[in-house]
Enzyme design. Structure first.
Site, short mmCIF file in Angstrom:
data_model
loop_
_atom_site.label_atom_id
_atom_site.label_comp_id
_atom_site.label_asym_id
_atom_site.label_seq_id
_atom_site.Cartn_x
_atom_site.Cartn_y
_atom_site.Cartn_z
CD GLU A 1 0.76 7.18 -3.69
OE1 GLU A 1 1.10 7.32 -2.51
OE2 GLU A 1 -0.39 6.82 -4.05
CD GLU B 1 1.88 1.40 1.89
OE1 GLU B 1 0.75 1.84 2.18
OE2 GLU B 1 2.52 1.78 0.89
#
Length: 494
Positions: free
Chosen positions: A145, A241
């Site tokens: 990721e 985020e």
């Protein structure tokens, strides 16, 4: 009340040879974007993947008082959250996990502009590019990721806590300076709903910027040079985020520009768009060298300054903490010669025994003043009006000078009072956002932002390229248009 921050820049663009490179650079400049275009979808579910236009998106949050995200077919998005434990929105390209970065046929490029609004409660945050890679040699379950972090929704950039291995500090990547980390994590991952172990790669930019171009391929290439293996790409998306360790995060992360595409030609770099506080983006003194941020008649948002003096703050929709003696400059196109009524939206709740005034100075000459600005609070915005002296049609530098006490300002709107309609000014093509017209017949290849060939397009001399694209493909958005070996991006809005 004290207020926030903003950036203005110009995107580096590819040239078709059909227009001057200056025209293209000005037309495709996205750091001055203020709104969204195209069709939209609003999601409210705690997990909401989907697609719109040429882009894939995702909304996810962990408990919230309220949360939503609106995604647009031009790739942009508006992300709103209140009392969320963790919240993220992202938009970009989904791949098939069958190609590495250097098998894509070009560099993976992401462009974004961020406007932060009323953000609070943030303990950690990432703004930039997000994605996954599969089949990564040496990584747990072959999974990585990855994050390229150019900004946050707090006042701090992520620190050493993001990774259990600091790979390198002060690394030059794509025109910026980053610290690279690798982390090992167990949690939800692509390819299944159960928790699995995987690696995380981070490139953390040393300084924040609200607008810029990120060459994702350049980051992956640098990671490989630093010993971090790459794999087959699953996605690359612009990300916003934020999360809280205990309470909840609230606010809005607005992305009036967010696109991801494969570049098949000259690749723009991150140095194309930086915050105005960096030396790379210092405006020139010539008004004609700037893209106008306002037109008279019309509204100018104070946060869209191109030059300033003072440490006042910029909240993305207003300026605050403005001290006496501060000023902000804007390049404006005056449409008609004559006088204009101007209406200032301002707030001042200070009970100091002195008045607050603003002076409008055009090309060094005072053309209007508003005095005695005072309201019932720092968030109590009221309108104050004045009239300019005669302004000549054309492009000018407007400086707004602040005197007296502190003040917060939102916008200033100009309307015609006594103008000569026979003196209309048309900005030259090099500094206005106009349809691009061809100077000779052209046979072009057209691709979408994922590099898929949409077909050929024949355009006659003198025709608008945007009109021809819409007539052929019946869709707003950004197209890649190729002639020979040269390619450029063209935005079509309807």
């Amino acid at each position: 009340m004290k207020k926030g921050y903003f950036s203005v820049g110009t995107a580096a663009l590819l040239s078709l040879g059909l227009f001057t490179s200056q025209t293209l650079a000005q037309t495709e400049s996205f750091c001055s974007a203020t709104g969204h275009s195209g069709t939209s979808k609003t999601e409210t579910g705690s997990y909401a993947p989907g697609s719109i236009g040429q882009y894939d998106y995702q909304l996810w949050y962990d408990h919230a008082t309220s949360a939503s995200a609106t995604f647009y077919s031009d790739g942009s998005m508006s992300c709103k959250f209140s009392g969320a434990g963790d919240y993220l929105c992202r938009s970009g390209l989904q791949f098939n996990s069958d190609k590495t970065y250097d098998q894509m046929g070009g560099d993976i490029i992401a462009e974004y502009k961020l406007v932060k609004k009323n953000i609070s409660g943030v303990d950690y945050s990432y703004v930039g590019v997000y994605g996954w890679m599969e089949g990564v040699q040496g990584a747990p379950n072959g999974l990585v990721e990855y994050y390229v972090v150019d900004n946050t929704l707090s006042q701090w950039m992520p620190g050493d806590w993001v990774g259990n291995k600091k790979v390198a500090e002060n690394v030059s990547i794509d025109g910026g300076t980053y610290t690279v980390y690798r982390n090992t994590r167990t949690g939800p991952a692509i390819g299944g709903n159960s928790d699995r172990e995987f690696y995380q790669y981070f490139s953390i930019r040393n300084s924040m910027r609200d607008c810029g171009t990120i060459n994702v391929s350049a980051h992956i290439k640098k990671w490989k040079e630093l010993g971090l293996a790459d794999g087959k790409l699953y996605e690359a998306k612009v990300l916003g985020e934020a999360g809280a360790n205990g309470g909840g995060v609230s606010g809005e992360a607005d992305f009036p520009h967010a696109v991801v595409y494969i570049s098949n030609g000259t690749t723009p770099t991150s140095s194309a768009s930086t915050n105005p506080t960096s030396s790379a983006s210092t405006p020139t003194s010539s008004a004609a060298a700037q893209t106008a941020v306002g037109t008279l008649p019309g509204k100018i948002e104070f946060e869209d300054y191109q030059n300033k003096d003072g440490g006042f703050t910029n909240g993305g929709t207003y300026l605050g903490d403005i001290e006496p003696g501060n000023w902000a400059e804007y390049t404006v196109n005056v449409t008609y010669t004559g006088t204009y009524t101007f209406e200032l939206s301002a707030a001042r709740g200070d009970d100091q025994d002195r008045t607050t005034s603003i002076d409008l100075v055009v090309d060094g000459t005072n053309v209007g003043t508003i005095s005695d600005i005072l309201t019932d609070g720092w968030d109590d915005y009221k309108s104050f009006t004045g009239v300019t002296t005669s302004l000549s049609a054309g492009t000018h530098t407007l400086r707004v000078e602040f005197t007296g006490g502190y003040v917060n300002v939102d916008n200033i709107t100009f309307t015609e009072k006594d103008v000569d309609k026979g003196s209309k000014y048309e900005p030259p093509a090099s500094i206005r956002n106009v349809h691009l017209s061809l100077n000779s017949d052209k046979d072009l290849q057209v691709f979408d932002m994922q590099g898929r060939n949409l077909g050929r397009l024949s355009v006659a001399a003198g025709a608008s390229l945007q009109d021809a694209l819409f007539a052929r493909f019946h869709k707003s958005g950004i197209y890649l248009v190729k002639q020979g070996s040269k390619m450029t991006r063209v935005r079509v809005t309807r």
